[in-house]
Design a protein around this motif. Structure first.
Motif, PDB file in Angstrom:
ATOM      1  N   VAL A 279      70.649  42.628 -42.301  1.00 45.71           N
ATOM      2  CA  VAL A 279      70.497  42.069 -40.963  1.00 45.71           C
ATOM      3  C   VAL A 279      70.839  43.130 -39.927  1.00 45.71           C
ATOM      4  N   LEU A 280      70.199  43.051 -38.799  1.00 48.64           N
ATOM      5  CA  LEU A 280      70.452  43.993 -37.715  1.00 48.64           C
ATOM      6  C   LEU A 280      71.889  43.837 -37.216  1.00 48.64           C
ATOM      7  N   HIS A 281      72.587  44.965 -37.037  1.00 53.85           N
ATOM      8  CA  HIS A 281      73.967  44.936 -36.552  1.00 53.85           C
ATOM      9  C   HIS A 281      74.061  45.448 -35.114  1.00 53.85           C
ATOM     10  N   THR A 282      73.360  46.528 -34.823  1.00 50.82           N
ATOM     11  CA  THR A 282      73.251  47.022 -33.445  1.00 50.82           C
ATOM     12  C   THR A 282      71.774  47.228 -33.149  1.00 50.82           C
TER      13      THR A 282
ATOM     14  N   GLU B 272      73.761  48.550 -28.824  1.00 48.19           N
ATOM     15  CA  GLU B 272      74.525  47.373 -28.412  1.00 48.19           C
ATOM     16  C   GLU B 272      74.883  46.555 -29.637  1.00 48.19           C
ATOM     17  N   GLY B 273      76.124  46.124 -29.692  1.00 51.39           N
ATOM     18  CA  GLY B 273      76.641  45.448 -30.862  1.00 51.39           C
ATOM     19  C   GLY B 273      76.194  44.011 -31.028  1.00 51.39           C
ATOM     20  N   PRO B 274      76.622  43.413 -32.123  1.00 50.29           N
ATOM     21  CA  PRO B 274      76.228  42.055 -32.453  1.00 50.29           C
ATOM     22  C   PRO B 274      76.917  41.023 -31.568  1.00 50.29           C
ATOM     23  N   SER B 275      76.401  39.815 -31.631  1.00 52.01           N
ATOM     24  CA  SER B 275      76.875  38.723 -30.788  1.00 52.01           C
ATOM     25  C   SER B 275      77.684  37.711 -31.589  1.00 52.01           C
ATOM     26  N   ASP B 276      78.620  37.060 -30.906  1.00 50.20           N
ATOM     27  CA  ASP B 276      79.361  35.946 -31.490  1.00 50.20           C
ATOM     28  C   ASP B 276      78.635  34.624 -31.242  1.00 50.20           C
TER      29      ASP B 276
ATOM     30  N   CYS C  49      72.315  48.419 -39.461  1.00 51.27           N
ATOM     31  CA  CYS C  49      72.167  47.134 -40.138  1.00 51.27           C
ATOM     32  C   CYS C  49      73.418  46.863 -40.952  1.00 51.27           C
ATOM     33  N   CYS C  50      73.569  45.616 -41.354  1.00 44.14           N
ATOM     34  CA  CYS C  50      74.608  45.237 -42.308  1.00 44.14           C
ATOM     35  C   CYS C  50      73.913  44.699 -43.543  1.00 44.14           C
ATOM     36  N   LEU C  51      74.356  45.150 -44.690  1.00 50.71           N
ATOM     37  CA  LEU C  51      73.914  44.593 -45.962  1.00 50.71           C
ATOM     38  C   LEU C  51      74.980  43.581 -46.363  1.00 50.71           C
ATOM     39  N   ILE C  52      74.584  42.326 -46.359  1.00 53.59           N
ATOM     40  CA  ILE C  52      75.515  41.244 -46.669  1.00 53.59           C
ATOM     41  C   ILE C  52      75.191  40.711 -48.052  1.00 53.59           C
ATOM     42  N   ARG C  53      76.229  40.631 -48.880  1.00 61.20           N
ATOM     43  CA  ARG C  53      76.088  40.026 -50.204  1.00 61.20           C
ATOM     44  C   ARG C  53      76.938  38.767 -50.228  1.00 61.20           C
ATOM     45  N   ALA C  54      76.334  37.686 -50.700  1.00 63.70           N
ATOM     46  CA  ALA C  54      77.044  36.416 -50.793  1.00 63.70           C
ATOM     47  C   ALA C  54      76.635  35.722 -52.081  1.00 63.70           C
ATOM     48  N   VAL C  55      77.503  34.883 -52.600  1.00 66.96           N
ATOM     49  CA  VAL C  55      77.185  34.112 -53.798  1.00 66.96           C
ATOM     50  C   VAL C  55      77.243  32.622 -53.462  1.00 66.96           C
ATOM     51  N   ARG C  56      76.397  31.887 -54.172  1.00 61.99           N
ATOM     52  CA  ARG C  56      76.428  30.437 -54.002  1.00 61.99           C
ATOM     53  C   ARG C  56      77.590  29.891 -54.828  1.00 61.99           C
ATOM     54  N   LEU C  57      78.395  29.082 -54.193  1.00 60.93           N
ATOM     55  CA  LEU C  57      79.544  28.506 -54.871  1.00 60.93           C
ATOM     56  C   LEU C  57      79.077  27.512 -55.933  1.00 60.93           C
TER      57      LEU C  57
END
Length: 123
Positions: free
Chosen positions: A41-44, A49-53, A110-118
């Motif tokens: 996902v895009l980070h800047t 300009e940085g990411p948003s909350d 960008c950020c490479l995000i890894r997540a697992v399904r619980l």
């Protein structure tokens, strides 16, 4: 989580990418318990300009095929916000890696995000 979109001026295109609230339930349902989701996902943006909350798409400049520059909308969110959104759909973030551009002077990252399904007993 991001997708390539035609410029907003293209016929039949609003230029707004699919909302995480619409995309994440399908991704989570498609993963088996313990399954891995890896997404970039895009980070800047192109200006650094940085990411948003705030969970809303922001306009970004994109170099289109043929050399044109277009404005498209992207979900440029903080890793914490992505983590919260993923958790709302039964996914837990395991790692986030920030990836900078290899092009000199390009502040986009960008950020490479890894997540697992619980699993059901982890929920």
């Amino acid at each position: 989580m991001e997708q390539i979109r035609r410029p907003p001026s293209a016929p039949g295109n609003s230029g707004t990418p699919t909302s995480p609230s619409r995309l994440l339930p399908g991704l989570a349902a498609a993963l088996r318990p313990g399954g891995l989701l890896a997404a970039s996902v895009l980070h800047t943006n192109h200006l650094g300009e940085g990411p948003s909350d705030t969970v809303e798409p922001t306009p970004q400049r994109l170099q289109m095929p043929g050399g044109e520059t277009g404005i498209v909308y992207r979900w440029v969110l903080t890793p914490a916000v992505w983590g919260r959104l993923l958790a709302e759909h039964g996914l837990t973030v395991t790692t986030v890696d920030r990836l900078g551009s290899e092009a000199e002077g390009d502040p986009a990252s960008c950020c490479l995000i890894r997540a697992v399904r619980l699993t059901d007993d982890q929920r």
